[in-house]
Motif scaffolding. Structure first.
Motif, short mmCIF file in Angstrom:
data_model
loop_
_atom_site.label_atom_id
_atom_site.label_comp_id
_atom_site.label_asym_id
_atom_site.label_seq_id
_atom_site.Cartn_x
_atom_site.Cartn_y
_atom_site.Cartn_z
N ILE A 331 -13.87 -68.65 -37.63
CA ILE A 331 -12.73 -69.54 -37.36
C ILE A 331 -11.50 -68.66 -37.16
N ILE A 332 -10.96 -68.65 -35.95
CA ILE A 332 -9.83 -67.77 -35.61
C ILE A 332 -8.53 -68.54 -35.82
N LEU A 333 -7.66 -67.99 -36.68
CA LEU A 333 -6.43 -68.66 -37.08
C LEU A 333 -5.21 -67.96 -36.48
N ALA A 334 -4.14 -68.73 -36.36
CA ALA A 334 -2.87 -68.18 -35.87
C ALA A 334 -2.27 -67.29 -36.95
N PRO A 335 -1.89 -66.03 -36.61
CA PRO A 335 -1.34 -65.13 -37.63
C PRO A 335 0.12 -65.41 -37.98
#
Length: 618
Positions: A331-335
């Protein structure tokens, strides 16, 4: 004999008269010839002027007042804007992109889901690891062991700086987690390691610095410098200070050079293998001797077997933790909060760890990198004020400052330029990354400067001049004109033409007529000479539009100071309120000298004695 002697002088006189007549006849012929050539030249010049009258462009002169006020010297450069913070989003696991939830331009907040990957192989691996861990737990619980008491001794004399193991802890687990059961200082010293110290801090090996912490202040010595002095190690002759404290390091004059963490200078780690902590015999701060008992452990005869099982379990647990972390990374999240600036992938792509997914534009603060010439970059410093104009936004201006200057330049065509990074706030301005912009760096400023337009400057020889508007009727400066005739002035005076020479000659003639002729009589003679020249000029230009504007001015030598694209500072030679004349063209001196009406330098005006009159011409 006497008759012959008397005839000889007569013959000699006759020959002399004949020779004189021949010379006179030749001189008359030469004068007539020169007159014919001169008249023909004047008619030719008149014809040329008429034939080219329609081709001349009108020369107009601007007037500017020497003004006193604030002046700034600037350095220009162009480039494209870029976001000050635009972090990249990278994949941290392998998988297939099955769900892309954002598009370029979408606003996101930190922690928002940008994309989702799937990896069936990873799910199967996690299941296998969980079963393996359960089997190891059952094996360890089923192993029976007796008990025995062992001790852990100090490996060296020193002071106990930290204790990580407490009663009831598994000694091996503590050792693997912390790297030691306890830490001992062996040389009675502590240290602080500083990074990112300014190159110009002036710190040298052996310097004494002040170290301040919460409730204490001690001195230390610089014992190591690396990376051109940006990494500094300060050693303190005291190990009673709390290890791990954040401290500030300053020079003797109070200048702070950095902050760091107190560490043991020569630490000794106390280690152990299997067993459970039964008791702890020391406290932090105690001084111990070599082989003094520090811990007592409850061990078992089967400790090696159990230890092997525990190692297997720790390995399996670590593998399971890493596999679960990879699954979370699917799951790629906004940094950060911001706007999606770019996306480099699409749904269905096979993604590997480290693949660039896209970038997030964080905030609206921008940078502009410009190339500055090597002659100008020496005046540029970090922190100088900057004005930014963006081509796409018209007259909008933003304020910023110099953020960074490249230490190494780029050479092209024999000219070196240096990248200078400018930082500015662009919130609400409409500036976007990639726009063409110009940066104007204020490298110098002066509150009370006397300045005139740059176009007013004229360079003659090695000197700089401006043309100051004058009034007709002023008396000539005979000394300046005499010097011009004698060749003792600079290039401007050497170029004085016939009309100025005639004025000077008229003045000298008046002075030579017994020394009693008045200046008014001399001026009358010069005006007569000038009038003849003016009548010749009027005849040449009869019926012709000269296309130029005659102006009256005085050539004044000046000294200049700072200069920008529009104005130049005048250090001497002008007074506030003087009116200067200029054409605004590159060949200002040539244009003005061809159309100016000669005016004298004029005494008594309080100007620089080096200035001279501007000669006139046809």
């Amino acid at each position: 004999m006497s008759q012959n002697g008397e005839n000889k002088p007569l013959k000699t006189k006759k020959r002399r008269r004949n020779r004189a007549k021949r010379i006179i006849r030749r001189a008359v012929k030469l004068v007539v010839l020169l007159a014919v050539i001169g008249i023909a030249g004047l008619f030719g010049l008149k014809s040329y002027i008429k034939s080219n009258a329609g081709e001349s462009e009108e020369t107009t002169y601007a007037r500017a007042v020497a003004t006193r006020g604030e002046m700034e010297e600037t350095v220009y450069g162009t480039g494209t804007t870029s976001a000050r913070s635009q972090p990249n989003v990278l994949a941290e696991a392998d998988g297939t992109l099955t769900d892309l939830r954002v598009s370029v331009g979408d606003a996101v907040q930190e922690g928002d889901i940008l994309a989702v990957l799937t990896n069936d192989t990873l799910d199967d691996e996690i299941t296998d690891l969980e079963f393996a861990l359960w089997d190891l737990d059952d094996t360890i619980l089923g192993t029976q062991s007796g008990s025995a008491v062992t001790v852990v001794e100090a490996p060296a004399a020193g002071r106990v700086m930290a204790i990580y193991a407490q009663k009831g802890d598994d000694a091996l687990a503590v050792f693997r987690r912390e790297g030691a059961l306890a830490i001992i200082s062996t040389d009675g010293r502590m240290k602080v390691e500083l990074t990112d110290v300014a190159i110009d801090s002036g710190v040298a090996l052996g310097d004494t610095l002040t170290v301040r912490g919460w409730g204490y202040e001690v001195t230390g010595t610089v014992t190591d410098l690396t990376r051109q002095g940006t990494c500094v190690t300060v050693t303190i002759l005291d190990d009673t200070l709390p290890m791990g404290d954040e401290v500030t390091v300053s020079k003797a004059d109070g200048t702070e050079i950095g902050t760091g963490t107190l560490e043991v200078n020569k630490p000794m780690a106390v280690s152990s293998y299997g067993g459970t902590i039964r008791s702890v015999s020391v406290e932090v701060g105690d001084e111990v001797s070599r082989r003094q008992t520090l811990f007592r452990l409850e061990d078992s005869p089967l400790s090696l077997n159990i230890e092997d099982l525990r190692i297997q379990r720790e390995t399996a647990a670590k593998d399971l933790e890493e596999a679960k972390e990879k699954r979370e990374n699917l799951i790629i999240l906004a940094p950060c909060d911001g706007t999606v600036a770019s996306l480099e992938v699409s749904e269905g792509d096979e993604i590997t760890s480290g693949t660039l997914i896209g970038s997030i534009l964080e905030g609206e603060d921008m940078n502009l990198t410009i190339a500055v010439d090597e002659l100008d970059v020496v005046e540029v410093e970090v922190g100088q004020k900057v004005t930014i104009t963006v081509d796409a936004l018209g007259d909008a201006q933003m304020e910023g400052e110099v953020y960074k200057i490249a230490p190494v330049g780029t050479s092209s065509g024999g000219v070196a330029t240096y990248d200078v990074e400018l930082a500015f706030e662009a919130a609400g301005t409409g500036v976007r990354s990639g726009m063409n912009a110009t940066g104007e760096i204020i490298v110098a400023s002066k509150e009370d400067a006397l300045y005139v337009p740059v176009e007013a400057l004229m360079t003659i020889g090695n000197d700089t001049y401006v043309m100051v508007e004058s009034s007709l009727g002023a008396m000539p400066d005979m000394g300046a004109l005499d010097a011009a005739q004698d060749g003792e002035t600079d290039q401007a005076a050497e170029d004085v033409p016939a009309d100025a020479a005639a004025m000077a000659e008229g003045g000298r003639a008046a002075m030579a007529a017994g020394g009693t002729a008045s200046m008014r009589e001399a001026a009358g003679q010069t005006q007569s000479s000038a009038g003849l020249l003016e009548r010749i000029r009027a005849w040449l230009y009869e019926g012709v539009d000269t296309g130029s504007q005659q102006v009256n001015g005085t050539l004044v030598k000046v000294e200049t100071g700072m200069q920008n694209d529009d104005y130049v500072e005048i250090l001497s030679g002008l007074n506030e309120g003087d009116v200067v004349l200029y054409t605004g063209s590159a060949d200002t001196a040539g244009n003005m000298m061809s159309t100016m009406v000669m005016m004298p330098a004029g005494g008594g005006s309080g100007r620089d004695s080096g200035r001279g009159g501007m000669p006139g011409g046809f």
